[in-house]
Design a protein around this motif. Structure first.
Motif, mmCIF file in Angstrom:
data_model
loop_
_atom_site.group_PDB
_atom_site.id
_atom_site.type_symbol
_atom_site.label_atom_id
_atom_site.label_comp_id
_atom_site.label_asym_id
_atom_site.label_seq_id
_atom_site.Cartn_x
_atom_site.Cartn_y
_atom_site.Cartn_z
ATOM 1 N N GLU A 148 0.829 -1.208 0.000
ATOM 2 C CA GLU A 148 0.000 0.000 0.000
ATOM 3 C C GLU A 148 0.862 1.256 0.000
ATOM 4 O O GLU A 148 0.589 2.214 -0.729
ATOM 5 N N ASP A 149 1.914 1.272 0.836
ATOM 6 C CA ASP A 149 2.813 2.436 0.878
ATOM 7 C C ASP A 149 3.552 2.617 -0.446
ATOM 8 O O ASP A 149 3.731 3.753 -0.924
ATOM 9 N N ILE A 150 3.987 1.507 -1.044
ATOM 10 C CA ILE A 150 4.656 1.593 -2.350
ATOM 11 C C ILE A 150 3.675 2.109 -3.394
ATOM 12 O O ILE A 150 4.029 2.893 -4.282
ATOM 13 N N GLY A 151 2.407 1.697 -3.263
ATOM 14 C CA GLY A 151 1.377 2.143 -4.203
ATOM 15 C C GLY A 151 1.081 3.629 -4.138
ATOM 16 O O GLY A 151 0.431 4.174 -5.034
ATOM 17 N N LYS A 152 1.545 4.305 -3.066
ATOM 18 C CA LYS A 152 1.334 5.758 -2.938
ATOM 19 C C LYS A 152 2.405 6.577 -3.644
ATOM 20 O O LYS A 152 2.261 7.792 -3.783
ATOM 21 N N ILE A 153 3.494 5.927 -4.088
ATOM 22 C CA ILE A 153 4.532 6.637 -4.848
ATOM 23 C C ILE A 153 3.892 7.167 -6.129
ATOM 24 O O ILE A 153 3.201 6.420 -6.841
ATOM 25 N N THR A 195 -5.370 -9.834 -1.756
ATOM 26 C CA THR A 195 -5.531 -8.476 -1.250
ATOM 27 C C THR A 195 -5.726 -7.533 -2.430
ATOM 28 O O THR A 195 -5.527 -7.891 -3.586
ATOM 29 N N ARG A 196 -6.091 -6.291 -2.087
ATOM 30 C CA ARG A 196 -6.361 -5.298 -3.139
ATOM 31 C C ARG A 196 -5.129 -5.040 -3.996
ATOM 32 O O ARG A 196 -5.213 -4.941 -5.219
ATOM 33 N N PHE A 197 -3.949 -4.935 -3.368
ATOM 34 C CA PHE A 197 -2.749 -4.616 -4.141
ATOM 35 C C PHE A 197 -2.199 -5.824 -4.883
ATOM 36 O O PHE A 197 -1.567 -5.668 -5.926
ATOM 37 N N ALA A 198 -2.452 -7.026 -4.375
ATOM 38 C CA ALA A 198 -2.111 -8.219 -5.147
ATOM 39 C C ALA A 198 -3.005 -8.302 -6.375
ATOM 40 O O ALA A 198 -2.563 -8.690 -7.460
ATOM 41 N N PRO A 244 2.795 5.505 -24.573
ATOM 42 C CA PRO A 244 4.020 4.710 -24.362
ATOM 43 C C PRO A 244 4.458 4.668 -22.901
ATOM 44 O O PRO A 244 4.897 3.623 -22.397
ATOM 45 N N THR A 245 4.335 5.807 -22.175
ATOM 46 C CA THR A 245 4.799 5.841 -20.776
ATOM 47 C C THR A 245 3.948 4.950 -19.875
ATOM 48 O O THR A 245 4.429 4.464 -18.848
ATOM 49 N N PHE A 246 2.685 4.732 -20.245
ATOM 50 C CA PHE A 246 1.818 3.847 -19.455
ATOM 51 C C PHE A 246 2.422 2.448 -19.414
ATOM 52 O O PHE A 246 2.494 1.808 -18.359
ATOM 53 N N TRP A 247 2.916 1.983 -20.550
ATOM 54 C CA TRP A 247 3.459 0.621 -20.637
ATOM 55 C C TRP A 247 4.832 0.506 -19.974
ATOM 56 O O TRP A 247 5.144 -0.502 -19.346
ATOM 57 N N THR A 248 5.640 1.549 -20.081
ATOM 58 C CA THR A 248 6.951 1.493 -19.412
ATOM 59 C C THR A 248 6.796 1.530 -17.888
ATOM 60 O O THR A 248 7.550 0.869 -17.167
ATOM 61 N N LYS A 249 5.789 2.276 -17.423
ATOM 62 C CA LYS A 249 5.555 2.347 -15.985
ATOM 63 C C LYS A 249 4.943 1.049 -15.453
ATOM 64 O O LYS A 249 5.159 0.683 -14.294
ATOM 65 N N ILE A 250 4.175 0.361 -16.293
ATOM 66 C CA ILE A 250 3.659 -0.959 -15.892
ATOM 67 C C ILE A 250 4.823 -1.921 -15.662
ATOM 68 O O ILE A 250 4.844 -2.679 -14.692
ATOM 69 N N ILE A 251 5.816 -1.895 -16.548
ATOM 70 C CA ILE A 251 6.986 -2.761 -16.388
ATOM 71 C C ILE A 251 7.712 -2.438 -15.080
ATOM 72 O O ILE A 251 8.119 -3.343 -14.333
ATOM 73 N N TYR A 252 7.854 -1.143 -14.775
ATOM 74 C CA TYR A 252 8.478 -0.710 -13.516
ATOM 75 C C TYR A 252 7.684 -1.256 -12.331
ATOM 76 O O TYR A 252 8.242 -1.795 -11.365
ATOM 77 N N PHE A 253 6.358 -1.122 -12.410
ATOM 78 C CA PHE A 253 5.453 -1.612 -11.364
ATOM 79 C C PHE A 253 5.617 -3.119 -11.159
ATOM 80 O O PHE A 253 5.735 -3.602 -10.035
ATOM 81 N N LYS A 255 8.124 -5.097 -11.897
ATOM 82 C CA LYS A 255 9.444 -5.455 -11.373
ATOM 83 C C LYS A 255 9.479 -5.339 -9.850
ATOM 84 O O LYS A 255 10.162 -6.113 -9.176
ATOM 85 N N ILE A 256 8.725 -4.377 -9.308
ATOM 86 C CA ILE A 256 8.704 -4.164 -7.859
ATOM 87 C C ILE A 256 7.700 -5.094 -7.175
ATOM 88 O O ILE A 256 8.009 -5.781 -6.205
ATOM 89 N N PHE A 257 6.490 -5.104 -7.700
ATOM 90 C CA PHE A 257 5.412 -5.833 -7.031
ATOM 91 C C PHE A 257 5.527 -7.347 -7.192
ATOM 92 O O PHE A 257 5.095 -8.093 -6.304
ATOM 93 N N GLY A 258 6.069 -7.805 -8.316
ATOM 94 C CA GLY A 258 6.136 -9.239 -8.579
ATOM 95 C C GLY A 258 6.795 -10.040 -7.456
ATOM 96 O O GLY A 258 6.187 -10.963 -6.899
ATOM 97 N N PRO A 259 8.049 -9.706 -7.074
ATOM 98 C CA PRO A 259 8.715 -10.454 -6.000
ATOM 99 C C PRO A 259 7.981 -10.355 -4.654
ATOM 100 O O PRO A 259 7.934 -11.325 -3.897
#
Length: 309
Positions: A148-153, A195-198, A244-253, A255-259
């Motif tokens: 949740e805190d990471i989701g506020k970035i 959970t909501r963020f999962a 284009p930035t929507f898709w690059t930011k999804i990849i960033y998201f 990479k963080i949330f997956g693990p």
């Protein structure tokens, strides 16, 4: 029940309402209580943990489930209306203390609750007044708060917000859903999770998987010839998909949330106790995040500050 009736054979008479409601119910309650004796013996021999699971029903009533975990099994003790208890730590302590006495202080090893402020205070009071056992915050809740805190970035928050806008636009219009399924091969974009963020992670993962199909749909004649393509909300959904930035930011998201979501699945599962694996799992999650960004600390420094907190 049906199998038991079949085995009885022809001539069985159904119990009357009073029989089901009073004597048969009382017999069942007595049988369940009797079956708990073997668990109580296990608690005295090996120790046990009280697990507190709070939730809110559709009427906004605060309910708390009390369970007892031991090497033998987890059993349900009681569910209570905790509306008058859940607001302050002192009240929660009174309630939880009652269950500690019911289970037996000598049998207790720890109490597990979520990380709400009143539960934190309750846990500290328990540790102070009953020094031989521990308060432990729920690991799954800790990780969910982390997500949740990471989701506020800002970057991540905006990406989730755009994905929600896109999903909402599609799924409140049955005709658009039908069109989407023709382009994705009957695959959905929304995947519910623990959970909501999962859920947000799995949904963005699915959106990324169907990037090409979504772009094909929003550039097809079937889309451009419909009235939706001319509406403001339709134009907004289309612009998100083509951004284009929507898709690059999804990849960033991802990479963080997956693990982190993998760790959440480990601790929220019921196949095996996760306590012995959680520290190693979190280390591996951090290593995976570091590796996915090529050891560029600038890209994940804020994330690790949240995790380490």
């Amino acid at each position: 029940m049906v199998e038991s009736i079949r085995q009885f054979g022809i001539g069985m008479k159904a119990p009357r309402f009073h029989e089901v409601r009073v004597p048969l119910l009382n017999e069942e309650v007595a049988e369940v209580k009797d079956s708990l004796k073997s668990y109580e013996e296990e608690w005295a021999k090996y120790g046990c943990s009280i697990m507190v699971d709070g939730w809110t029903d559709k009427k906004q009533m605060t309910l708390i489930n009390f369970l007892v975990n031991s090497p033998k099994e987890t059993i349900f003790l009681e569910s209570i209306d905790a509306s008058e208890y859940s607001k302050t730590g002192d009240k929660m302590y009174e309630l939880l203390n009652r269950f500690v006495e019911r289970v037996g202080e000598a049998n207790m090893v720890q109490v597990v609750t979520d990380n709400a402020s009143n539960c934190v205070l309750t846990g500290k009071l328990l540790e102070t007044k009953r020094s031989h056992f521990y308060w432990t915050p729920c690991t799954a809740h800790c990780i969910d708060l982390m997500l949740e805190d990471i989701g506020k970035i800002p970057n991540i928050h905006n990406t989730i917000k755009r994905a929600v806008t896109l999903n909402r636009y599609i799924y409140i219009r049955p005709s658009v859903v039908n069109m989407l399924q023709r382009f994705t091969g009957e695959r959905e974009l929304i995947r519910p999770a623990v959970t909501r963020f999962a859920t947000a992670f799995l949904t963005l993962q699915r959106i990324h998987k169907h990037k090409a199909n979504l772009r094909k749909m929003f550039t097809s004649k079937e889309w451009t010839n419909r009235k939706w393509a001319k509406e403001l909300s339709g134009k907004k959904a289309c612009s998100i998909v083509m951004m284009p930035t929507f898709w690059t930011k999804i990849i960033y998201f991802l990479k963080i949330f997956g693990p982190l979501v993998r760790v959440l699945k480990l601790v929220d599962g019921e196949k095996m106790p996760a306590m012995g694996y959680i520290y190693e799992a979190m280390d591996k999650a951090k290593e995976a995040i570091t590796k996915s960004f090529g050891d560029n600390e600038e890209k994940y420094r804020t994330i690790f500050e949240i995790i380490n907190k």
